[in-house]
Design a protein around this motif. Sequence first.
Motif, PDB file in Angstrom:
ATOM      1  N   LEU A 170      88.840  24.850  48.116  1.00  0.00           N
ATOM      2  CA  LEU A 170      88.273  24.060  47.076  1.00  0.00           C
ATOM      3  C   LEU A 170      86.790  24.488  46.592  1.00  0.00           C
ATOM      4  N   ASN A 171      86.017  25.159  47.252  1.00  0.00           N
ATOM      5  CA  ASN A 171      84.969  25.784  47.217  1.00  0.00           C
ATOM      6  C   ASN A 171      85.040  26.834  46.091  1.00  0.00           C
ATOM      7  N   GLU A 172      86.217  27.597  46.118  1.00  0.00           N
ATOM      8  CA  GLU A 172      86.333  28.643  45.213  1.00  0.00           C
ATOM      9  C   GLU A 172      87.024  28.031  43.899  1.00  0.00           C
ATOM     10  N   ILE A 194      86.904  24.657  42.570  1.00  0.00           N
ATOM     11  CA  ILE A 194      86.210  24.066  41.685  1.00  0.00           C
ATOM     12  C   ILE A 194      85.283  24.896  40.664  1.00  0.00           C
ATOM     13  N   VAL A 195      84.769  26.193  41.140  1.00  0.00           N
ATOM     14  CA  VAL A 195      84.065  27.085  40.454  1.00  0.00           C
ATOM     15  C   VAL A 195      84.933  27.519  39.324  1.00  0.00           C
ATOM     16  N   PHE A 204      81.403  16.688  43.168  1.00  0.00           N
ATOM     17  CA  PHE A 204      81.778  17.201  44.753  1.00  0.00           C
ATOM     18  C   PHE A 204      81.211  17.697  45.522  1.00  0.00           C
ATOM     19  N   LYS A 205      79.730  18.209  45.091  1.00  0.00           N
ATOM     20  CA  LYS A 205      78.767  18.862  46.029  1.00  0.00           C
ATOM     21  C   LYS A 205      78.264  17.736  47.128  1.00  0.00           C
ATOM     22  N   LYS A 206      78.371  16.291  46.602  1.00  0.00           N
ATOM     23  CA  LYS A 206      77.849  15.444  47.146  1.00  0.00           C
ATOM     24  C   LYS A 206      78.636  14.442  48.081  1.00  0.00           C
ATOM     25  N   ALA A 207      79.946  14.710  47.744  1.00  0.00           N
ATOM     26  CA  ALA A 207      81.056  13.570  48.395  1.00  0.00           C
ATOM     27  C   ALA A 207      81.862  14.153  49.274  1.00  0.00           C
ATOM     28  N   GLN A 208      82.211  13.653  50.415  1.00  0.00           N
ATOM     29  CA  GLN A 208      83.288  14.160  51.348  1.00  0.00           C
ATOM     30  C   GLN A 208      84.407  14.317  50.825  1.00  0.00           C
ATOM     31  N   ILE A 209      85.264  15.180  51.647  1.00  0.00           N
ATOM     32  CA  ILE A 209      86.610  15.469  51.086  1.00  0.00           C
ATOM     33  C   ILE A 209      87.488  13.989  51.400  1.00  0.00           C
ATOM     34  N   LYS A 231      85.509  24.704  36.723  1.00  0.00           N
ATOM     35  CA  LYS A 231      84.494  24.454  35.767  1.00  0.00           C
ATOM     36  C   LYS A 231      84.274  25.591  34.914  1.00  0.00           C
ATOM     37  N   LYS A 257      88.536  23.185  52.387  1.00  0.00           N
ATOM     38  CA  LYS A 257      87.349  23.334  52.048  1.00  0.00           C
ATOM     39  C   LYS A 257      86.950  24.735  51.256  1.00  0.00           C
ATOM     40  N   MET A 258      87.389  25.751  52.022  1.00  0.00           N
ATOM     41  CA  MET A 258      87.077  27.034  51.499  1.00  0.00           C
ATOM     42  C   MET A 258      87.887  27.085  50.122  1.00  0.00           C
TER      43      MET A 258
END
Lengths: 276, 179
Positions: free
Chosen positions: A207-209, A211-212, A247-252, A215, A204-205
């Motif tokens: 992907l958090n980086e 995806i940014v 992806f902010k709203k969707a579970q992995i 974008k 998750k960590m």
Amino acid sequence: MKIKHNKKRNTAFVFESLLREATVAIIKGDTDKQHKVVQIIKKHFTADSELKKHLECYRSLYENQSLNAQISEKILTEAKMASRLIDPHGLFKKQTELINDINTTLSPSVFSNFVPNYKTLATIDQIFCDKLPPKTRVMLESTIVENMTKNAPENVANEEIDNTTVSCFVGKFNEKYSETLSEEQKQLLSHYITSFTDNAVSLKMFLNEEIVRLKKVITESSTGEMFTEDAEMKQKASQIIEKLEGFKKAQINDDILLTVLKTQELVKEMSNGSNN
Amino acid sequence: MAVIIKIGKEANAKKVRLEMDLRKSVNGDLMIFDHGDIDIVLSPSKNKVVVFPKETMSDLVYGAQNRLFAHLRKRGIVVAESIQGGAFYGSLEGMLEESADPDASAAKLALINIHNFIEEERPYFEQTEAIVSMADDELLHPDKTHSTELGEVPQEVEQGSIRQGYVRDPYSLGYMYTV
């Protein structure tokens, strides 16, 4: 007629449950509980006790003994005879004491322990019971004999994989994918593979980086000359950004991973294209 | 008996001992799993704290995330205006303040404060876990008043509210309205 099977009065089941309780206590390092279970077994299953004799009757009829049918039938007859010779009132009393000891010293949950051959133990218990109609008794006895004649399942041990095999596999994998996968894609896959160890937090960590980053690269590229000239490409780029925003709203899930992998590939191509 | 005398700057240094369910990732991030609703990641390399929901996102999870960042903000650990939603599902992140004192690392101070926050919250999320576990127990192991003995339940002579042969049973009334 269906006879109700009381597992607390099934000597073999109670013995197996106690063994499993002791094993769990040993694995967990709970010496106090382990000591209590061993004390109960030592107290109730002494060599000359009714419970021990009853247990031996059960044990002689366990499955997978690799015996022929004739010998199995003989053993069955002898076991039935031996069980009839045990004083039923004495046995009932001893069983009550054992159940009471387990309930007070340990916990009633001991009787809920999973015993793999529970079905066989219940069948044997019904055979030892006198209330069974002849037809059912013969059917159950034939099942027991059939089980006794079966061979023990072979332990299919996983072949040990030595370091040479692992390094060969890793080498081949890297050879195949080192050029096709980018560094970020490899990182994503490795995080995904190991995600079961940490509730997927590191994935998750990452992907958090990531995806940014994706974008940012797409947004920067979409202001370039190639995108401003081609309206369709600009629209597609904004659709990708929208999808990444979603992806902010969707579970992995696998779809998200696949989309991120494809976007990483696209970003790689875009950066290669701009370099060329 | 030998007497150990410490001299210098280290002599009065206090040791802080924290007990947490924590894992360090390869890139040096600290993943903290103690809280019942959220997973906290403290990244010293990126100088930030990121909080993820443990399972699905809900008001309860957002509440925990919000309380953590309020706790860190009040103690001057995170930059207030940097707190924002992350790019991934249900994440909330905030940047750590730069430490003015070279001896006090911002990440270490953040870790101590996260530990304090978890200890403050522990009674609440442990109570929730206990209630959930109790509800499961009630369903799986009901007491005598809420369960029957296993096996055959004896048949009652009369079951339910409809009595056979009674003049006001539904079938008799049916006959009355037959044309």
